[in-house]
Scaffold this motif. Structure first.
Motif, short mmCIF file in Angstrom:
data_model
loop_
_atom_site.label_atom_id
_atom_site.label_comp_id
_atom_site.label_asym_id
_atom_site.label_seq_id
_atom_site.Cartn_x
_atom_site.Cartn_y
_atom_site.Cartn_z
N THR A 240 -33.86 66.44 64.58
CA THR A 240 -34.71 68.01 64.14
C THR A 240 -33.73 68.45 62.97
O THR A 240 -33.85 69.38 62.50
N ARG A 241 -33.41 67.80 62.21
CA ARG A 241 -32.55 67.98 60.84
C ARG A 241 -33.37 67.81 59.68
O ARG A 241 -33.67 68.00 58.37
N TYR A 242 -34.44 67.07 59.57
CA TYR A 242 -35.17 66.50 58.69
C TYR A 242 -37.07 67.21 58.90
O TYR A 242 -37.94 68.55 59.85
N ARG A 243 -37.72 67.41 57.35
CA ARG A 243 -38.45 68.87 57.13
C ARG A 243 -39.57 67.24 57.81
O ARG A 243 -39.57 66.00 57.47
N ILE B 64 -43.99 71.45 57.96
CA ILE B 64 -42.79 72.49 58.29
C ILE B 64 -40.92 72.53 58.16
O ILE B 64 -40.48 71.03 58.22
N SER B 65 -40.41 73.40 58.28
CA SER B 65 -38.87 73.08 57.56
C SER B 65 -38.02 72.23 58.87
O SER B 65 -38.50 72.93 59.81
N SER C 222 -47.02 73.16 63.74
CA SER C 222 -45.52 73.71 64.48
C SER C 222 -44.45 72.48 65.07
O SER C 222 -44.84 71.17 65.17
N ARG C 223 -43.61 73.08 65.78
CA ARG C 223 -42.15 71.83 66.17
C ARG C 223 -41.29 72.68 67.20
O ARG C 223 -41.17 74.07 67.63
N ASP C 224 -41.21 71.79 67.93
CA ASP C 224 -40.21 71.69 69.27
C ASP C 224 -38.94 70.87 69.36
O ASP C 224 -38.85 69.77 69.72
N ASN C 225 -37.93 71.45 68.89
CA ASN C 225 -36.86 70.59 68.37
C ASN C 225 -36.08 70.60 69.59
O ASN C 225 -35.00 69.35 69.46
N ALA C 226 -36.54 70.96 70.83
CA ALA C 226 -35.73 70.52 71.72
C ALA C 226 -36.24 69.67 72.48
O ALA C 226 -35.29 68.62 72.70
N LYS C 227 -37.58 69.37 72.04
CA LYS C 227 -38.28 68.71 71.51
C LYS C 227 -38.74 67.44 71.54
O LYS C 227 -39.06 65.83 71.50
N ASN C 228 -37.65 67.02 70.46
CA ASN C 228 -38.13 66.37 68.96
C ASN C 228 -39.48 65.98 68.70
O ASN C 228 -39.93 64.86 68.50
N TYR D 68 -51.08 60.49 60.06
CA TYR D 68 -49.98 60.22 60.24
C TYR D 68 -48.87 61.56 59.78
O TYR D 68 -48.62 62.58 59.13
N CYS D 69 -47.90 61.42 60.58
CA CYS D 69 -46.82 61.83 61.11
C CYS D 69 -45.89 61.43 59.92
O CYS D 69 -45.48 60.54 59.65
N ALA D 70 -44.75 62.34 59.28
CA ALA D 70 -43.42 61.93 58.32
C ALA D 70 -42.75 62.92 58.30
O ALA D 70 -43.13 63.76 58.70
N ALA D 71 -41.77 62.34 58.52
CA ALA D 71 -40.10 63.17 58.01
C ALA D 71 -39.41 62.64 56.84
O ALA D 71 -39.78 61.57 56.00
N SER D 72 -39.10 64.15 56.03
CA SER D 72 -38.21 63.99 54.98
C SER D 72 -36.74 64.71 54.98
O SER D 72 -36.88 65.47 55.59
#
Length: 124
Positions: A30-33, A51-52, A71-77, A95-99
């Motif tokens: 949840t800390r990642y963009r 998304i931030s 969009s994002r749901d951090n409770a569901k990661n 592709y989904c990616a995390a930064s």
């Protein structure tokens, strides 16, 4: 370490809709963009949306602005990409990616973790 798994791709007609999902695992996910990129055959991977970490800031490529929503749901990661009014030129592997980088949002170079991709095909 963050693992990403995309789902939701498929075949749709022009004008149709799809929703992609990206499930993230790892206690710090949840800390990642988060971002979505796409790659058509024979072409380079291109930015679609980002998304931030809090979900408060979103950015889009001009080609999808007004049609796609991230969009994002951090409770569901989980991160989503709602795609409406699809066009044949949207056909690609998504592709989904995390930064961890908070400054450079649009280049795949600055994304640390990647999913395996999901195929989206839009028929004319």
């Amino acid at each position: 370490q963050v693992q990403l798994v995309e789902s939701g791709g498929g075949l749709v007609q022009t004008g149709g809709s799809l929703r992609l999902s990206c499930a993230a695992s790892g206690r710090t996910a949840t800390r990642y963009r988060m971002g979505w990129f796409r790659q058509a055959p024979g072409k380079e991977r291109k930015f679609v949306a980002t998304i931030s970490s809090s979900g408060g800031t979103t950015n889009y490529a001009d080609s999808v602005k007004g049609r796609f929503t991230i969009s994002r749901d951090n409770a569901k990661n989980t991160v989503y990409l709602q795609m409406n009014s699809l066009k044949p030129e949207d056909t690609a592997v998504y592709y989904c990616a995390a930064s961890a980088n908070t400054v450079y949002k649009y280049s795949p170079t600055y994304y640390d973790y990647w999913g395996q991709g999901t195929q989206v095909t839009v028929s004319a």
